[in-house]
Design an enzyme around this catalytic site. Structure first.
Site, short mmCIF file in Angstrom:
data_model
loop_
_atom_site.label_atom_id
_atom_site.label_comp_id
_atom_site.label_asym_id
_atom_site.label_seq_id
_atom_site.Cartn_x
_atom_site.Cartn_y
_atom_site.Cartn_z
N HIS A 113 -62.85 -85.12 -0.75
CA HIS A 113 -63.59 -83.97 -1.28
C HIS A 113 -64.56 -84.46 -2.34
CE1 HIS A 113 -64.75 -79.96 -2.25
NE2 HIS A 113 -64.49 -80.17 -3.53
N ASP B 78 -69.06 -76.99 -8.09
CA ASP B 78 -68.66 -77.22 -6.70
C ASP B 78 -69.21 -76.12 -5.80
OD1 ASP B 78 -67.43 -77.95 -4.36
OD2 ASP B 78 -65.45 -78.26 -5.25
N CYS C 165 -68.62 -80.75 2.15
CA CYS C 165 -68.73 -80.95 0.70
C CYS C 165 -69.70 -82.04 0.32
CB CYS C 165 -67.36 -81.23 0.10
SG CYS C 165 -66.56 -82.74 0.74
#
Length: 261
Positions: free
Chosen positions: A109, A124, A69
């Site tokens: 995250h 995202d 991420c």
């Protein structure tokens, strides 16, 4: 047009003459999801280095790799900034569905907080197979894409002020928690995210420092590779087969375009 702007477009297959606006973000996210794999191979190979703009360009663009991420959303963040978007990075805590509890390694995250016409959105492209493929607004509205349904809920607790929810196409009947995040703590410099990488690489409870994982969305589903299996979803149907170590290297190279030894 900057080198990053040109290079990132080439990497995801987006023409240089396409204007990047809020209305075309869905296209950018879809192309990014299908071009860039979510993978931890440098961690398993113990080849990670400090997170910088130059490192991301070399890893994801020059070497045709993917990332986790903090890699994928960081390079997308830099690309969006180059194209005039008002955005920053945020950190969240993911939810462990097996244990039905928040993960214990903290805010690891990373996602993008984007402002458009005074409305806040989460963007995202670094959440494995759980990508919304569209900006998700903070007002609770459900966003639907080829990958499922997604929404954000306002909450009040010590972990954050919003929760990202998902209901994946062909996989989930009910809404599932993705992660909780604090929208008030923003990061403008990607080098500030090196703490996240350190936790992911070193923490004993990290899910990404024990065995290889490579996954990516496809035009009609997804493909996920581990050191022991290859799982494919095609139009809602799942197929899985066991693989050997030799198979793994070949599949990484042929299916994901990543050189791995």
């Amino acid at each position: 047009m900057s080198n990053l702007n040109v290079q990132f477009r080439q990497r995801i297959g987006l023409a240089e003459n396409v204007a990047i606006t809020f209305d075309t973000l869905n296209t950018v996210l879809e192309k990014t999801a299908r071009a860039l794999a979510f993978e931890n191979l440098p961690i398993i190979a113990k080849e990670t280095t400090r997170l910088t703009k130059e490192y991301l360009i070399n890893k994801i663009i020059n070497k045709q790799g993917g990332g986790l991420c903090y890699d994928l959303n960081s390079i997308l963040y830099l690309f969006l900034k180059e194209n005039g978007f008002n955005c920053s990075l945020i950190r969240g805590i993911t939810f462990n569905h097996e244990k039905q509890a928040w993960n214990t390694i903290g805010r690891t995250h990373v996602a993008i907080l984007l402002t458009h016409h005074r409305q806040l959105y989460i963007v995202d492209t670094g959440f494995g197979g759980n990508l919304p493929l569209a900006p998700v607004p903070f007002n609770g509205e459900v966003v639907t894409s080829d990958n499922g349904e997604f929404r954000i809920e306002k909450v009040e607790n010590e972990l954050g002020d919003y929760i990202f929810h998902m209901k994946l196409k062909h996989k989930d009947r009910d809404w599932k928690i993705g992660y909780v995040f604090d929208s008030t703590v923003k990061y403008e410099n990607i080098e500030d995210l090196n703490e996240v990488q350190t936790i992911i690489v070193e923490h004993q409870n990290s899910p990404f420092n024990k065995r290889p994982l490579v996954t990516r969305l496809t035009d009609n589903g997804s493909v996920t590779l581990t050191d022991t299996s290859l799982t494919e979803w095609v139009n809602g149907k799942e197929s899985k087969r066991e693989i050997s170590a030799e198979d793994f290297e070949k599949i990484v190279n042929e299916r994901f375009g990543i050189k791995y030894h």
